[in-house]
Design a protein around this motif. Structure first.
Motif, mmCIF file in Angstrom:
data_model
loop_
_atom_site.group_PDB
_atom_site.id
_atom_site.type_symbol
_atom_site.label_atom_id
_atom_site.label_comp_id
_atom_site.label_asym_id
_atom_site.label_seq_id
_atom_site.Cartn_x
_atom_site.Cartn_y
_atom_site.Cartn_z
ATOM 1 N N HIS A 91 -9.802 5.477 7.528
ATOM 2 C CA HIS A 91 -10.268 5.171 8.920
ATOM 3 C C HIS A 91 -9.035 6.110 9.888
ATOM 4 C CE1 HIS A 91 -13.361 2.742 8.469
ATOM 5 N NE2 HIS A 91 -12.587 1.766 7.531
ATOM 6 N N ASP A 92 -9.618 7.147 10.518
ATOM 7 C CA ASP A 92 -8.765 7.861 11.583
ATOM 8 C C ASP A 92 -7.474 8.133 10.943
ATOM 9 O OD1 ASP A 92 -8.637 9.309 13.850
ATOM 10 O OD2 ASP A 92 -7.758 7.599 14.862
ATOM 11 N N ARG A 107 -4.018 10.036 10.113
ATOM 12 C CA ARG A 107 -3.428 11.312 10.776
ATOM 13 C C ARG A 107 -1.830 11.374 9.965
ATOM 14 N NH1 ARG A 107 -5.731 12.447 15.869
ATOM 15 N NH2 ARG A 107 -7.380 11.051 16.160
ATOM 16 N N LYS A 138 -5.692 15.390 10.960
ATOM 17 C CA LYS A 138 -5.939 15.261 12.235
ATOM 18 C C LYS A 138 -7.100 14.169 12.570
ATOM 19 C CE LYS A 138 -4.728 20.097 13.579
ATOM 20 N NZ LYS A 138 -5.735 21.356 13.850
ATOM 21 N N GLY A 139 -6.887 13.195 12.107
ATOM 22 C CA GLY A 139 -7.624 12.069 12.339
ATOM 23 C C GLY A 139 -9.059 12.251 11.199
ATOM 24 N N SER A 153 -11.745 10.267 8.541
ATOM 25 C CA SER A 153 -12.447 9.058 8.069
ATOM 26 C C SER A 153 -13.398 9.298 7.036
ATOM 27 C CB SER A 153 -13.151 8.503 9.130
ATOM 28 O OG SER A 153 -12.083 8.289 10.204
ATOM 29 N N GLY A 155 -3.487 5.475 11.573
ATOM 30 C CA GLY A 155 -4.883 5.467 10.676
ATOM 31 C C GLY A 155 -4.605 4.374 9.638
ATOM 32 N N LYS A 213 -9.416 18.668 9.623
ATOM 33 C CA LYS A 213 -10.144 17.724 9.966
ATOM 34 C C LYS A 213 -11.458 17.808 9.220
ATOM 35 C CE LYS A 213 -10.002 16.873 14.893
ATOM 36 N NZ LYS A 213 -10.386 17.117 16.157
#
Lengths: 322, 253
Positions: free
Chosen positions: A7-8, A10, A20-21, A23, A58, A211
């Motif tokens: 989850h998210d 980083r 960068k985030g 999931s 995260g 990403k």
């Protein structure tokens, strides 16, 4: 319960963000691929999932355990084949396997049997007593895969498992991986920048600049490309592009070697194009969409273009080893 | 429990590697023999030991325990180079990602290097008759643990340094910076009670001084410090060095 849940996630190296985030969820038994150019954040993500790096923010659960708070539980349930070789080449294949087995608490009674079985799966049983430094690149990789499976992990991580190997060996390695997957039904998380290899995955996440830009089955991803891909070279590409856009109402993009366009029913389209285009065509080719095309479609560039990112990656790897 | 397993694996690996290299181990006797017989006879001919307790038996005999100390020192510290090597060739990652603590890795490494250095030192014992030294079985039984203690202390020091090094070259440079003064000041090749006043404090802070003194005491009965005192100082230094080694390993990964 999912085999992997992220989850998210980083990760920054000093001030530079590498992931960068991100999931995603991976159900048990899936072969999941991380596809992207060098420097996209693949190895950083895999290093976080195998507890070698701590994320900046995260959460990530592997086999039900948090990779930061329950590091040892995660480590016991995963097998890893690193991008760089991690064998002791001055010891024999058996020695390398034995050290690993003790490290992961494989019961001593089962040890010889399990080592033999693992070596047999990758067809190295007859080289059990040989020093690893006498092995070829493909044999070393197979040995690492066998070793990674010795403690019967729930999740197997493969970081660029075939990088630096010749095409024939690469195919053989994939055969082993698929065979193992069928036999054991374990979850496999792999990274690669070889498009053809990503095809074996059940689902693929395409990652670029830290990403995820697309996540789906290979078939669905290919559907993102509208039909067949036609690449042509002409005596004047700029003029040809303008003509194609006005006559056929198709978007055209330059791709370095010529012009690239996507069209349904490429076979029928090519004769029409040759007949109706005023500019002279010097060469033309047609192919079914591949994951490479998906990547080009999503990012506007080819995956194997080596840019300044590969420099960033060298920096990250040095960091990763600290 | 899992940490004991980790210590055992790291140690086992070093022992296996030592066994793979057994030819080199035996050939490794050549260099100490060269020091002992060429340097020993050369130096012994140039100055006199007359009036010292070592007069009897000549300089080669006097130098012999020092050469055991030298062999242990060099084998021990350079066994730590495998940490730098492993980093370069990736094996360290396999261990770092295993369910084993960082301290276990450092301790296993220290034990592995110490075992190698003790065995290498034990081979030097075979030179005793050539050096005109008689060693009884009882001497050997006392010598081995003392050698092991020196080896453990020196390997730990090597690890503490190696864990902070990124390349073979820098490890070698930094290691020699510590190693040569330690070797020279230890009295392996001369009497430490005859050195100039400015050298005395340096000699007494060199942990190897006590190692060489203890070995010389056991082999020749020529020690300046009681054996117990030397052993305690060495044990103290070993603890300190191991603490440093563990700490520098905890910064890994």
């Amino acid at each position: 319960m999912n085999a992997i849940e992220v989850h998210d996630l980083r990760k920054n190296f000093k001030e530079i963000p590498a992931v960068k985030g991100v999931s995603f969820q991976i159900p048990p038994g899936e072969i999941f691929g991380f596809l992207g150019p060098n420097g996209a954040g693949k190895t950083t993500t895999i290093n976080i999932l195998c507890t070698l790096l701590t994320p900046t923010a995260g959460t990530a659960l592997v086999a039900g355990h948090d990779v930061v708070r329950e590091r040892d539980q995660v480590r016991r349930k995963i097998g890893i084949v690193f991008q760089d070789r991690a064998l002791d080449e001055r010891l024999t294949a058996f020695d390398n396997m034995q050290l690993h087995a003790i490290l992961y608490n494989v019961p001593a009674r089962e040890l010889p049997k399990r080592i033999d079985a693992a070596l047999a799966t990758v067809e190295l049983l007859d080289r059990k007593k040989s020093l690893v430094r006498t092995f070829s690149g493909g044999m070393k990789r197979r040995l690492e895969i066998a070793r990674g499976l010795l403690h019967t992990p729930e999740v197997l991580f493969l970081d660029e498992p075939t990088v630096g190997l010749d095409p024939q060996t690469r195919r053989a390695i994939w055969d082993y991986i698929q065979k193992l997957h069928q036999k054991r039904g374990l979850t496999i998380f792999m990274t690669t920048h070889y498009m053809e290899e990503a095809e074996v995955c059940h689902r693929i996440a395409i990652i670029d600049h830290g990403k995820i830009i697309a996540l789906d089955t290979p078939a669905n991803l290919k559907r993102l490309v509208g039909g067949d891909v036609v690449i042509l070279k002409t005596s004047d590409d700029a003029q040809a592009a303008a003509e194609i856009q006005s006559r056929f109402h198709l978007p055209v993009s330059p791709n370095g070697q010529g012009l690239r366009l996507e069209v349904e029913g490429g076979e029928q389209f090519i004769p029409t194009l040759i007949r109706d285009l005023p500019t002279t065509i010097t060469s033309i080719s047609l192919h079914r969409p591949t994951l490479e095309d998906v990547f080009v479609k999503l990012t506007g560039r080819a995956i194997r273009e080596e840019g300044p990112e590969s420099m960033l990656r060298v920096g990250m790897r040095m960091w990763g080893r600290r | 429990m899992r940490n004991l397993r980790g210590i055992y694996v790291i140690w086992l690996r070093d022992v296996k590697r030592f066994w793979q290299d057994r030819v080199r181990v035996v050939v490794g006797i050549a260099q100490p023999a060269l020091y002992l017989f060429v340097l020993g006879n050369g130096l012994g001919g140039s100055f006199s030991l007359a009036g010292t307790p070592a007069a009897q038996g000549g300089f080669v005999r006097f130098m012999y325990p020092g050469i055991i100390g030298m062999t242990v020192l060099f084998t021990a510290t350079f066994s730590a180079i495998s940490i730098v090597w492993d980093r370069e060739f990736g094996f360290l990652k396999e261990v770092l990602v295993a369910p084993v603590s960082r301290s276990a890795i450092a301790i296993g490494k220290a034990l592995g290097g110490a075992t190698q250095a003790t065995l290498q030192g034990a081979i030097i014992l075979l030179l005793a008759p050539l050096a005109g030294v008689q060693i009884t079985l009882l001497d050997v039984l006392i010598l081995l643990p003392v050698m092991a203690l020196v080896a453990f202390a020196m390997t730990s020091l090597g690890i503490a340094i190696a864990a902070r090094m990124r390349s073979m070259e820098s490890f070698q440079v930094v290691m020699n910076f510590f190693l040569m003064p330690m070797f020279f000041l230890s009295g392996a090749m001369f009497f430490t009670d005859r050195v100039p006043a400015w050298m005395k404090p340096l000699v007494s802070i060199d942990p190897l001084t006590y190692g060489v003194d203890a070995l010389r005491g056991i082999v020749l009965g020529l020690n300046r410090f009681p054996l117990v005192q030397s052993v305690l100082i060495l044990a103290g230094f070993a603890t300190l060095a191991l603490g440093l080694a563990v700490r520098s390993f905890q910064r890994e990964g």
